[in-house]
Write a protein that holds these residues in place. Structure first.
Motif, short mmCIF file in Angstrom:
data_model
loop_
_atom_site.label_atom_id
_atom_site.label_comp_id
_atom_site.label_asym_id
_atom_site.label_seq_id
_atom_site.Cartn_x
_atom_site.Cartn_y
_atom_site.Cartn_z
N THR A 162 0.88 -1.11 0.03
CA THR A 162 -0.01 -0.05 0.18
C THR A 162 1.06 1.29 0.00
O THR A 162 2.00 1.37 0.76
CB THR A 162 -0.90 -0.02 1.21
N ASP A 163 0.63 2.22 -0.73
CA ASP A 163 1.47 3.22 -0.90
C ASP A 163 0.73 4.53 -0.16
O ASP A 163 -0.40 4.50 0.43
CB ASP A 163 1.65 3.88 -2.37
N LEU A 164 1.47 5.77 -0.24
CA LEU A 164 0.88 6.95 0.41
C LEU A 164 -0.43 7.21 0.26
O LEU A 164 -1.34 7.80 0.87
CB LEU A 164 1.83 8.08 0.19
N ASP A 165 -1.01 6.98 -1.15
CA ASP A 165 -2.35 7.25 -1.67
C ASP A 165 -3.20 6.31 -1.20
O ASP A 165 -4.32 6.29 -1.80
CB ASP A 165 -2.27 7.54 -3.17
N GLY A 166 -2.83 5.21 -0.45
CA GLY A 166 -3.73 4.09 -0.32
C GLY A 166 -3.86 3.15 -1.40
O GLY A 166 -4.76 2.33 -1.36
N ARG A 167 -3.10 3.22 -2.43
CA ARG A 167 -3.37 2.29 -3.59
C ARG A 167 -2.85 0.97 -3.42
O ARG A 167 -1.59 0.90 -2.56
CB ARG A 167 -2.57 3.13 -4.78
N LYS A 168 -3.29 -0.05 -3.76
CA LYS A 168 -2.75 -1.50 -3.75
C LYS A 168 -1.82 -1.52 -4.81
O LYS A 168 -2.16 -1.43 -6.04
CB LYS A 168 -3.71 -2.33 -3.83
N ILE A 169 -0.37 -1.91 -4.51
CA ILE A 169 0.56 -1.99 -5.47
C ILE A 169 0.94 -3.61 -5.60
O ILE A 169 1.55 -4.37 -4.59
CB ILE A 169 1.78 -1.26 -5.13
N PHE A 170 0.74 -4.27 -6.75
CA PHE A 170 1.07 -5.70 -6.66
C PHE A 170 2.53 -5.92 -6.59
O PHE A 170 3.38 -5.14 -7.33
CB PHE A 170 0.66 -6.06 -7.89
N ASP A 171 3.08 -6.64 -5.92
CA ASP A 171 4.61 -6.95 -5.59
C ASP A 171 5.17 -8.08 -6.44
O ASP A 171 4.99 -9.25 -6.48
CB ASP A 171 4.67 -7.65 -4.32
N GLY A 172 5.45 -7.33 -7.75
CA GLY A 172 6.08 -8.23 -8.66
C GLY A 172 7.60 -8.67 -8.57
O GLY A 172 8.03 -9.37 -9.47
N LEU A 173 8.12 -8.53 -7.48
CA LEU A 173 9.42 -8.89 -7.32
C LEU A 173 9.67 -9.74 -5.98
O LEU A 173 10.61 -9.94 -5.48
CB LEU A 173 10.53 -7.82 -7.28
N SER A 174 8.30 -10.04 -5.16
CA SER A 174 8.47 -10.51 -3.94
C SER A 174 9.38 -9.76 -2.84
O SER A 174 10.36 -10.46 -2.38
CB SER A 174 8.79 -12.06 -4.06
N GLY A 175 9.17 -8.45 -2.96
CA GLY A 175 10.07 -7.60 -2.01
C GLY A 175 11.21 -7.50 -2.72
O GLY A 175 11.40 -6.69 -4.00
N LEU A 176 12.32 -7.90 -2.44
CA LEU A 176 13.74 -8.10 -3.15
C LEU A 176 14.14 -9.44 -3.21
O LEU A 176 15.09 -9.98 -2.83
CB LEU A 176 14.85 -7.22 -2.70
N TRP A 177 13.35 -10.20 -4.17
CA TRP A 177 13.47 -11.64 -4.02
C TRP A 177 13.27 -12.32 -2.80
O TRP A 177 13.81 -13.61 -2.33
CB TRP A 177 14.76 -12.08 -4.78
N THR A 178 12.56 -11.88 -1.80
CA THR A 178 12.89 -12.28 -0.51
C THR A 178 11.30 -12.78 0.16
O THR A 178 11.38 -13.68 0.90
CB THR A 178 13.07 -10.97 0.39
N CYS A 179 10.27 -12.34 -0.36
CA CYS A 179 9.11 -12.68 0.21
C CYS A 179 7.91 -13.64 -0.61
O CYS A 179 6.97 -13.01 -1.10
CB CYS A 179 8.19 -11.30 0.47
N GLY A 180 8.43 -14.72 -0.97
CA GLY A 180 7.71 -15.68 -1.74
C GLY A 180 6.38 -15.95 -1.24
O GLY A 180 5.39 -16.61 -1.81
N LEU A 181 6.33 -16.05 0.02
CA LEU A 181 5.02 -16.42 0.64
C LEU A 181 3.91 -14.93 1.06
O LEU A 181 3.09 -15.25 1.46
CB LEU A 181 5.40 -16.67 2.02
N GLY A 182 4.54 -14.14 0.27
CA GLY A 182 3.77 -12.81 0.43
C GLY A 182 4.01 -12.16 1.74
O GLY A 182 5.19 -12.56 2.54
N HIS A 183 3.31 -11.17 2.13
CA HIS A 183 3.33 -10.30 3.18
C HIS A 183 2.63 -10.62 4.50
O HIS A 183 1.36 -10.91 4.27
CB HIS A 183 3.58 -8.93 2.90
N SER A 184 3.04 -10.13 5.40
CA SER A 184 2.11 -10.25 6.72
C SER A 184 1.51 -11.79 6.94
O SER A 184 0.48 -11.87 6.99
CB SER A 184 1.32 -9.24 6.89
N VAL A 185 2.53 -12.67 6.90
CA VAL A 185 1.94 -14.14 6.96
C VAL A 185 1.86 -14.73 8.19
O VAL A 185 2.50 -14.40 9.20
CB VAL A 185 3.14 -14.87 6.40
#
Length: 445
Positions: free
Chosen positions: A43-66
């Protein structure tokens, strides 16, 4: 209202942070501030949802806030927030070490913990040198990396790395030499591994002839070069490197900071490509990016050499380590992260979806003539963009900014766009990501 005003950051506050691997001047004119993350979206400052096309920095294959990782970390903070890394231990480090060995190829069963991928590489290179000294072959000090390789940002990492922009500013590093990369002419738009190019491994023989095996400690390569834009090894190439290293008594190190723990549709890149190194560096996905951590896996013979030549048992066999080696909270996150990868069957999921992912990414070949190459393996892809004369990084930057505006985060580096979506990404999300990227490429100068 500007992003600076919305974020309530003053210009002085923005200026105080010298950001890593960032164009600080451009960023601070109009900051791209992320405020939250959940599942596959920021989520960015405007409240927009941004799809994570790089899994963070190749780090978050499980997604976020697991939830499982969040709960494990919260419980660990309440129970044991920090434990001294030297001469004392805590249970979770041993549990996690054993868990990691379950992901490793047979024989890589001794785990040394670090705080990052850069520290993992530094550890691997130091131990490689020390190993040969323990074996009575102290002249084996040189390293061989590869063009377009990335091995972190420490002085040893940039020395063996082969991305010019990461090296030229800093002057002399460790004594190291470089193999050519495997992005060979005629292999453009190959899906997966190219059939030709194995012979490039034989360039190692030329370096051995020049410097002599008695002076070379190790060869270090990424099984798949990630930061250079997903450069996939040709068929038989890694096997040939393994063969040459064995013949000349040289250690083979795989830098799997990006490729380990599922990204390749296998437990490791070593498993995906069918080659076992002597040492493997990892980080990133080990904790799903929640807490900094790295780990280096060594074959038992290397570990045994240190134990057998360690002197009295109260002495340090290897005077090396970090304040945050095997940090309790990182270990808790690591146990939960690897547990979730197994519980959800995500390695199998990535493997099953990788062909469809590759088919979708390769549709970008028709997007615009400025797309000069596409490479993919597992859940990763690199798209090469024709450079503007004298400014090879400009178009990828423009494409990435257009993607951000459309609601997608992707990585731009040198002349490439890089993609590595979360392991749980659905087919419809893949289509949406690739369609948006095709539009962004078309609208770029």
């Amino acid at each position: 209202m500007s992003h600076i005003a919305k974020s309530r950051l003053t210009q002085a506050q923005l200026d105080a942070h010298w950001m890593a691997y960032s164009g600080n001047r451009q960023f601070k004119k109009d900051p791209r501030i992320i405020t939250a993350a959940s599942g596959k979206y920021y989520t960015d400052l405007d409240g927009r949802k941004i799809f994570d096309g790089l899994s963070g920095l190749w780090t978050c294959g499980l997604g976020h806030s697991v939830p499982a990782i969040n709960e494990a970390v919260a419980e660990q903070v309440k129970t044991l927030d920090y434990s001294p890394a030297f001469q004392y231990g805590h249970e979770k480090s041993f549990l996690l070490a054993e868990q990691i060995t379950e992901f490793m190829p047979e024989g890589l069963n001794r785990i040394f913990f670090t705080g990052s991928g850069s520290e993992s590489v530094d550890t691997a290179l130091k131990i490689a040198r020390a190993y040969w000294r323990k074996k009575g072959m102290g002249t084996k000090t040189k390293f061989i990396g590869r063009a377009k390789g990335y091995h972190g940002s420490s002085i040893s990492g940039f020395s063996v790395g082969g991305i010019p922009a990461n090296r030229t500013l800093y002057g002399q590093g460790l004594e190291s030499y470089h193999l050519p990369h495997t992005q060979a002419p005629g292999t453009e738009f190959t899906k997966g591994m190219a059939e030709q190019g194995k012979e490039r491994a034989d360039d190692l023989l030329n370096l051995i002839m020049m410097h002599d095996a008695s002076n070379i400690a190790a060869v270090i390569v990424e099984p798949m070069s990630g930061s250079a834009g997903v450069i996939v090894p040709p068929q038989g190439y890694l096997q040939r490197l393994r063969e040459i290293c064995d013949q000349h008594n040289i250690l083979l190190i795989f830098d799997e900071v990006i490729t380990a723990f599922g990204r390749m549709g296998a437990k490791t890149g070593a498993e995906a490509f069918g080659v076992t190194p002597d040492i493997m560096t990892t980080a990133k996905q080990v904790t799903n990016g929640v807490i900094p951590m790295g780990a280096v896996a060594f074959k038992q013979e290397i570990y045994d050499t240190f134990m057998e030549h360690g002197g009295p048992d109260y002495l340090l066999e290897a005077p090396h380590g970090y304040t945050y080696s095997a940090h309790p909270i990182a270990c808790a996150a690591g146990l939960a992260s690897l547990g979730e990868i197994k519980r959800q069957g995500l390695i199998e999921r990535v493997n099953n979806m990788s062909a469809a992912w590759g088919d979708s990414v390769h549709q970008l070949k028709e997007a615009d003539s400025m797309v000069t190459d596409i490479r993919n393996f597992g859940f990763a892809a690199g798209i090469s963009i024709a450079p503007i004369d004298g400014e090879p990084a400009k178009r990828p930057f423009q494409i990435a900014m257009a993607m951000w505006d459309k609601g997608y985060y992707v990585r731009y580096g040198a002349d490439t766009i890089q993609l590595a979506p979360p392991f749980t990404t659905e087919p419809a999300e893949i289509d949406s990501l690739i369609n948006a990227l095709g539009e962004a490429i078309k609208q770029t100068e």
